[in-house]
Each structure stands twice: as C-alpha cells, then as structure tokens.
Design an enzyme around this catalytic site. Structure first.
Site, short mmCIF file in Angstrom:
data_model
loop_
_atom_site.label_atom_id
_atom_site.label_comp_id
_atom_site.label_asym_id
_atom_site.label_seq_id
_atom_site.Cartn_x
_atom_site.Cartn_y
_atom_site.Cartn_z
N LYS A 1 2.88 -1.17 1.91
CA LYS A 1 3.92 -1.58 1.16
C LYS A 1 3.13 -1.53 -0.10
O LYS A 1 3.03 -2.44 -1.05
CB LYS A 1 4.11 -2.75 1.55
CG LYS A 1 5.30 -3.79 1.14
CD LYS A 1 5.95 -4.71 2.02
CE LYS A 1 7.21 -4.57 1.51
NZ LYS A 1 8.44 -4.93 1.66
N GLU B 1 13.28 5.09 9.18
CA GLU B 1 14.13 3.44 9.31
C GLU B 1 14.90 3.74 7.79
O GLU B 1 15.12 4.74 7.32
CB GLU B 1 12.67 2.82 8.58
CG GLU B 1 12.06 3.73 7.38
CD GLU B 1 10.18 2.49 6.77
OE1 GLU B 1 10.57 1.56 7.13
OE2 GLU B 1 9.80 3.27 6.08
N LEU C 1 7.47 1.76 7.16
CA LEU C 1 6.51 0.25 7.46
C LEU C 1 6.42 -0.55 8.34
O LEU C 1 7.91 -0.84 9.07
CB LEU C 1 7.48 -0.42 5.90
CG LEU C 1 6.64 -2.12 5.23
CD1 LEU C 1 5.60 -1.33 4.74
CD2 LEU C 1 6.99 -2.24 5.15
N TYR D 1 2.35 -5.30 -2.89
CA TYR D 1 3.28 -6.39 -2.65
C TYR D 1 3.53 -6.60 -1.14
O TYR D 1 3.81 -5.68 0.49
CB TYR D 1 4.46 -6.03 -3.65
CG TYR D 1 6.09 -5.16 -3.38
CD1 TYR D 1 5.84 -3.73 -2.69
CD2 TYR D 1 6.72 -5.90 -2.28
CE1 TYR D 1 6.49 -2.84 -1.74
CE2 TYR D 1 8.25 -5.10 -2.10
CZ TYR D 1 8.19 -3.54 -1.63
OH TYR D 1 8.81 -2.80 -1.19
N ARG E 1 -6.02 4.31 -19.32
CA ARG E 1 -5.61 4.71 -18.53
C ARG E 1 -5.96 5.84 -17.58
O ARG E 1 -6.21 6.63 -18.38
CB ARG E 1 -4.40 5.32 -19.27
CG ARG E 1 -3.41 5.61 -17.83
CD ARG E 1 -1.85 6.59 -18.05
NE ARG E 1 -0.71 6.83 -17.22
CZ ARG E 1 -1.16 8.45 -16.57
NH1 ARG E 1 -1.67 9.35 -17.43
NH2 ARG E 1 -0.32 8.54 -15.69
N1 PDD Z 1 11.80 -4.27 1.58
N2 PDD Z 1 10.90 -0.55 5.73
C1 PDD Z 1 11.00 -0.62 4.09
C2 PDD Z 1 10.71 0.48 3.69
C3 PDD Z 1 10.89 -2.17 3.62
O1 PDD Z 1 10.68 -1.82 2.15
C4 PDD Z 1 11.24 -2.41 4.10
C5 PDD Z 1 11.65 -4.34 3.73
C6 PDD Z 1 11.55 -2.79 5.41
C7 PDD Z 1 11.42 -4.14 6.52
O2 PDD Z 1 10.40 -5.01 6.29
P1 PDD Z 1 10.36 -6.33 6.23
O3 PDD Z 1 10.91 -6.49 7.81
O4 PDD Z 1 9.02 -6.84 6.30
O5 PDD Z 1 10.78 -7.29 5.80
C8 PDD Z 1 11.37 -1.35 6.14
C9 PDD Z 1 11.36 -5.57 1.49
C10 PDD Z 1 12.40 -6.74 1.66
C11 PDD Z 1 11.69 -5.50 -0.37
O6 PDD Z 1 10.79 -4.18 -0.53
O7 PDD Z 1 12.61 -6.12 -0.97
#
Ligand code: PDD
Length: 285
Positions: free
Chosen positions: A147, A179, A203, A32, A100
C-alpha cells in the site's frame, strides 16, 4: 479545529509541516493505510495494522511503532474527533534525508502522519441504482500488494474513470480483471461470489477479507480465482469493495448494463450482513 498527528505531536492541520527533503515528498517513498472509525471505534484495526507492517517490511522501513503504540495514537485522535464516522489516513515515509538520493539513507527517522476525514454516508441513489464503472488497461507496477503512497498510476486511472462519469476503473492485465483503481473486485457467477486471489497484482483489501469471512460464516458459496475480463461482461453481479465505500454494486460497465442493470440479490444480502457486522462493533463496549 481539525487536529492531526505528526511525529509524536497532535496539532492543528494548518500547523503540521514536513520538510521538503522528506522522501515521501521527493520520491513517494512511503506507505499508508486508510482505516474507518465508526462511532469512535476503529474498524478491523488489527488487520489494517498487519497490512501496514507488511507494507513497511516490503520497503525496508522498520515499523516505528508497536501494535499497542499505534492503537493508542489512532484511538486518541479518533476520540478527539468525536463519534461521527471518519476515515483515518495514516502515512509513514522513510523520513527526511540530507539530500535527494534514490538509495536508502543510512540513518533516518520515519515521518509518521495521521489525519481523520469525515466519511460521507453512502448515497441512497447508489444503493438503489448502483454505480457505473469502466475497464482500463492496468498501467501500474508489479508490487500492487504494497500500500504505497506512490499512486500516480491509480490517480491517472481514477481520473480517467471520473472523466467518463464512472465511479471506478476496473483494471485489466493480460485479459484478467484484477481490482479497481482504489477498490477490490467481486463478481457473482452461477450463484457463487468470486474474487481474484491475493497476489503482487492487487492490494489485499481488508474489506475484501471481511466480505469473504461473512460469506463463509453465512454459508454463501465463494471462490478465490482469477476473473477474466470476458466474465465481467457476463456476470450476474459486480461489486467493488473498500474501507471508505464499503461494498458498491456496479450496475453499468463500459456503457452496458450488468445483468438487469439493478443491484443484485447477492449484494443486497451481503451489504445487510456487512451493516450488521458494523452495528455490532458500534455497540461493543
Ligand atoms: N484504497 N485496492 C486498491 C488499489 C485500493 O487503493 C484500495 C483501498 C483497496 C481496498 O482496500 P481496503 O478494503 O483495505 O480499503 C483495494 C483506499 C481506501 C484509498 O486509497 O483511499
């Protein structure tokens, strides 16, 4: 009416249905993106689409759309929603298989889903006082650079933070702070902005990259290097970045004040640069 995009069609969210045999539903087999749209304009779209392409490539799904097609799909939905601020959630799963089975099915068409959710304005009290975070052991897998929609570990960690009245959990592995459960991490030490380098343990955040870009352009010293948990406790400032919450100053960590317990001067400068950048985008024709 809140319309969404599903497999080539725009329809009311109540009418958008996916098969129970979808591998996203059964196996969490998908990826996503979350892309902000300000005043009807998608923010850092190229960077989000590049990361989407990387995530899809990493799990062996052929990107169902070209860059141009994605732009058209996303922009059309955003335009339909108007000029408020939205976060655009985009999900691609491997699709609906006959049964599945963990193994990738031979012929399957990816399921593509997009929806827009309003981004609430960042609370003034957050800007004034900052947020609270806790450190937690990182229980996630070894491909945090993808992601993936498979977010159970992140969900558990974020809930644990929420239950502790904290805005975020900062994740620790082998003594290193990596993070947040849904954000990237920055600290300020000796007048320098520091963030952990990209790796399979975190990420590659689009907001993270923009913060580094703004630091570079504006001559603010920065370095990408590992951050030890111990350094968090002694940091001048701690920030968390994400597409939906921009740059948050952490003023309390594990019940201790970060420095003087107030958002710091580096953050005040950076959030100002970030807002200016956003404003320029809004004003672009
Ligand atoms: N999440 N690290 C993780 C584990 C994340 O899920 C996210 C963002 C980030 C920041 O990435 P970015 O700057 O590209 O949004 C770092 C989104 C917002 C979510 O899962 O809703």
């Amino acid at each position: 009416m809140n319309s969404v995009y599903l497999n080539g069609k725009t329809l009311p969210i109540e009418e958008a249905c996916v098969s129970v045999l979808d591998r996203g539903f059964l196996l969490g087999d998908g990826v996503y993106e979350v892309i902000p749209a300000y005043a009807g304009k998608l923010f850092r779209l190229d960077q989000h689409l590049e990361r989407l392409n990387n995530s899809l490539g990493a799990i062996g799904i052929i990107n169902p759309h070209t860059h141009g097609e994605w732009k058209t799909i996303l922009q059309k939905l955003v335009t339909e929603h108007g000029t408020d601020d939205y976060s655009v959630y985009l999900q691609v799963t491997r699709g609906v298989a006959a049964k599945r089975d963990h193994v990738f099915p031979e012929e399957v068409i990816p399921t593509v889903f997009v929806m827009c959710n309003p981004i609430p304005p960042v609370d003034d009290t957050i800007l004034q006082y900052g947020v609270t975070a806790i450190t937690l052991d990182d229980i996630r897998w070894k491909r945090c650079d993808i992601k993936a929609i498979t977010l159970l570990a992140n969900v558990i960690l974020k809930q644990e933070a929420h239950d502790a009245d904290a805005a975020e959990a900062i994740l620790i592995k082998d003594g290193m702070a990596l993070e947040g459960a849904a954000s990237n991490l920055f600290i300020v030490m000796k007048g320098k902005i520091i963030t952990p380098p990209k790796s399979n343990q975190l990420l590659p955040g689009v907001t993270r990259d923009l913060v580094l870009e703004l630091a570079e352009v504006n001559g603010i010293p920065f370095k990408e290097r590992p951050v030890m948990k111990q350094e968090l406790l002694n940091a001048q400032e701690i920030w968390l970045t994400s597409s939906t919450r921009e740059i948050l100053p952490v003023t309390k960590l594990d019940n201790e004040r970060v420095n003087d317990g107030k958002p710091g001067a580096f953050w005040i400068n950076m959030i100002d640069l970030y807002r200016q950048y956003k404003q320029q985008l809004k004003e672009m024709a």
